[in-house]
Design a protein around this motif. Sequence first.
Motif, PDB file in Angstrom:
ATOM      1  N   ALA A  17       0.844  -1.198   0.000  1.00  0.00           N
ATOM      2  CA  ALA A  17       0.000   0.000   0.000  1.00  0.00           C
ATOM      3  C   ALA A  17       0.877   1.244   0.000  1.00  0.00           C
ATOM      4  O   ALA A  17       1.882   1.309   0.697  1.00  0.00           O
ATOM      5  CB  ALA A  17      -0.910  -0.002   1.225  1.00  0.00           C
ATOM      6  N   ARG A  18       0.467   2.219  -0.792  1.00  0.00           N
ATOM      7  CA  ARG A  18       1.218   3.467  -0.882  1.00  0.00           C
ATOM      8  C   ARG A  18       0.234   4.611  -1.012  1.00  0.00           C
ATOM      9  O   ARG A  18      -0.942   4.415  -1.311  1.00  0.00           O
ATOM     10  CB  ARG A  18       2.127   3.433  -2.115  1.00  0.00           C
ATOM     11  CG  ARG A  18       2.953   2.162  -2.237  1.00  0.00           C
ATOM     12  CD  ARG A  18       4.408   2.379  -2.073  1.00  0.00           C
ATOM     13  NE  ARG A  18       5.031   3.090  -3.153  1.00  0.00           N
ATOM     14  CZ  ARG A  18       5.375   2.580  -4.317  1.00  0.00           C
ATOM     15  NH1 ARG A  18       5.124   1.335  -4.603  1.00  0.00           N
ATOM     16  NH2 ARG A  18       5.972   3.333  -5.208  1.00  0.00           N
ATOM     17  N   ALA A 139     -10.739  -1.940   1.682  1.00  0.00           N
ATOM     18  CA  ALA A 139     -11.806  -1.937   0.677  1.00  0.00           C
ATOM     19  C   ALA A 139     -11.246  -2.083  -0.735  1.00  0.00           C
ATOM     20  O   ALA A 139     -12.009  -2.057  -1.706  1.00  0.00           O
ATOM     21  CB  ALA A 139     -12.624  -0.651   0.789  1.00  0.00           C
ATOM     22  N   GLY A 140      -9.933  -2.211  -0.860  1.00  0.00           N
ATOM     23  CA  GLY A 140      -9.309  -2.340  -2.173  1.00  0.00           C
ATOM     24  C   GLY A 140      -9.134  -1.016  -2.889  1.00  0.00           C
ATOM     25  O   GLY A 140      -8.881  -0.982  -4.088  1.00  0.00           O
ATOM     26  N   LEU A 141      -9.253   0.077  -2.136  1.00  0.00           N
ATOM     27  CA  LEU A 141      -9.088   1.412  -2.704  1.00  0.00           C
ATOM     28  C   LEU A 141      -7.744   1.990  -2.290  1.00  0.00           C
ATOM     29  O   LEU A 141      -7.112   1.500  -1.355  1.00  0.00           O
ATOM     30  CB  LEU A 141     -10.216   2.326  -2.206  1.00  0.00           C
ATOM     31  CG  LEU A 141     -11.625   1.889  -2.594  1.00  0.00           C
ATOM     32  CD1 LEU A 141     -12.654   2.675  -1.794  1.00  0.00           C
ATOM     33  CD2 LEU A 141     -11.842   2.046  -4.087  1.00  0.00           C
ATOM     34  N   ALA A 142      -7.336   3.030  -2.962  1.00  0.00           N
ATOM     35  CA  ALA A 142      -6.110   3.736  -2.602  1.00  0.00           C
ATOM     36  C   ALA A 142      -6.480   4.995  -1.830  1.00  0.00           C
ATOM     37  O   ALA A 142      -7.493   5.639  -2.116  1.00  0.00           O
ATOM     38  CB  ALA A 142      -5.319   4.106  -3.859  1.00  0.00           C
ATOM     39  N   ALA A 143      -5.658   5.315  -0.854  1.00  0.00           N
ATOM     40  CA  ALA A 143      -5.853   6.525  -0.056  1.00  0.00           C
ATOM     41  C   ALA A 143      -4.676   7.454  -0.296  1.00  0.00           C
ATOM     42  O   ALA A 143      -3.538   7.004  -0.384  1.00  0.00           O
ATOM     43  CB  ALA A 143      -5.943   6.175   1.432  1.00  0.00           C
ATOM     44  N   GLY A 144      -4.982   8.734  -0.361  1.00  0.00           N
ATOM     45  CA  GLY A 144      -3.944   9.752  -0.485  1.00  0.00           C
ATOM     46  C   GLY A 144      -4.078  10.745   0.651  1.00  0.00           C
ATOM     47  O   GLY A 144      -4.646  11.827   0.455  1.00  0.00           O
ATOM     48  N   PRO A 145      -3.602  10.393   1.857  1.00  0.00           N
ATOM     49  CA  PRO A 145      -3.731  11.324   2.983  1.00  0.00           C
ATOM     50  C   PRO A 145      -2.780  12.501   2.851  1.00  0.00           C
ATOM     51  O   PRO A 145      -1.641  12.341   2.424  1.00  0.00           O
ATOM     52  CB  PRO A 145      -3.384  10.464   4.199  1.00  0.00           C
ATOM     53  CG  PRO A 145      -2.532   9.363   3.664  1.00  0.00           C
ATOM     54  CD  PRO A 145      -2.957   9.143   2.243  1.00  0.00           C
ATOM     55  N   ILE A 171      -9.493   9.563  -2.178  1.00  0.00           N
ATOM     56  CA  ILE A 171      -9.845   8.138  -2.181  1.00  0.00           C
ATOM     57  C   ILE A 171     -10.281   7.731  -3.578  1.00  0.00           C
ATOM     58  O   ILE A 171     -11.048   8.445  -4.238  1.00  0.00           O
ATOM     59  CB  ILE A 171     -10.995   7.863  -1.193  1.00  0.00           C
ATOM     60  CG1 ILE A 171     -10.617   8.329   0.218  1.00  0.00           C
ATOM     61  CG2 ILE A 171     -11.384   6.387  -1.191  1.00  0.00           C
ATOM     62  CD1 ILE A 171     -11.779   8.357   1.188  1.00  0.00           C
ATOM     63  N   GLY A 172      -9.813   6.563  -4.017  1.00  0.00           N
ATOM     64  CA  GLY A 172     -10.252   6.017  -5.299  1.00  0.00           C
ATOM     65  C   GLY A 172      -9.352   4.888  -5.751  1.00  0.00           C
ATOM     66  O   GLY A 172      -8.504   4.403  -5.004  1.00  0.00           O
ATOM     67  N   ARG A 173      -9.548   4.490  -6.986  1.00  0.00           N
ATOM     68  CA  ARG A 173      -8.664   3.496  -7.616  1.00  0.00           C
ATOM     69  C   ARG A 173      -7.463   4.257  -8.169  1.00  0.00           C
ATOM     70  O   ARG A 173      -7.619   5.351  -8.723  1.00  0.00           O
ATOM     71  CB  ARG A 173      -9.378   2.776  -8.743  1.00  0.00           C
ATOM     72  CG  ARG A 173     -10.618   2.053  -8.300  1.00  0.00           C
ATOM     73  CD  ARG A 173     -10.342   0.618  -7.992  1.00  0.00           C
ATOM     74  NE  ARG A 173     -11.593  -0.019  -7.563  1.00  0.00           N
ATOM     75  CZ  ARG A 173     -11.640  -0.930  -6.638  1.00  0.00           C
ATOM     76  NH1 ARG A 173     -10.539  -1.320  -6.037  1.00  0.00           N
ATOM     77  NH2 ARG A 173     -12.780  -1.483  -6.296  1.00  0.00           N
ATOM     78  N   PRO A 174      -6.264   3.706  -8.034  1.00  0.00           N
ATOM     79  CA  PRO A 174      -5.092   4.425  -8.541  1.00  0.00           C
ATOM     80  C   PRO A 174      -5.163   4.635 -10.048  1.00  0.00           C
ATOM     81  O   PRO A 174      -5.648   3.789 -10.782  1.00  0.00           O
ATOM     82  CB  PRO A 174      -3.919   3.525  -8.160  1.00  0.00           C
ATOM     83  CG  PRO A 174      -4.492   2.233  -7.721  1.00  0.00           C
ATOM     84  CD  PRO A 174      -5.936   2.429  -7.426  1.00  0.00           C
TER      85      PRO A 174
END
Length: 195
Positions: A17-18, A139-145, A171-174
């Motif tokens: 995860a990134r 949830a299989g999503l990517a996070a960009g905090p 939040i979303g799919r990369p």
Amino acid sequence: MSLALDPAAQDLLFREARTANTFSAEPVTEEQVRAVYDLVKYGPTAFNQSPLRIVLVRSAEARERLVPLMSEGNRPKTATAPLVAILAADNEFHEELPRLLPHYPQAKDLFTERPVREGAAALNAALQAGYFIVGVRAAGLAAGPMTGFDPAGVQKEFLDDDHTPLMIVNIGRPGENAWFPRSPRLGYEDVVTTV
């Protein structure tokens, strides 16, 4: 001793995860966000304070208000992420304690002073923000905090004086070229001291 969580789940939540910097156009559904919250709400906080509050930015009008409040480098990804979450600490969390800690109704009385509440809210909401990021990954999503934003501006536009913004999470799919190279991490010996 090995971990109980299987290696694929370890990769999904941590090793692979990134922070995503670009996103596809695939929407993030209300059902997905609800599932994330229904999982992460069980993460522990002191006195079960649960001070995290989440504002979901979905509309074009709300996004137009948010993007200029982001640091310059965070604007393009916030403008294009399918969903943006403003994570904030509720400084009046103690009002919910009788419901959240029914076996200790006097817990609310421990937080009568605003500075005490603000400190507790900031610490425990930040803890919950970490759970939220891991939940988004689950949830299989990517996070960009991101913490690169104008906190006073975000508070004025989206919150009130009783809520302190902590971070913004795209939040979303990369999308294409979503990942920067992974930065190094400190090793066990660098951070752990046994006494």
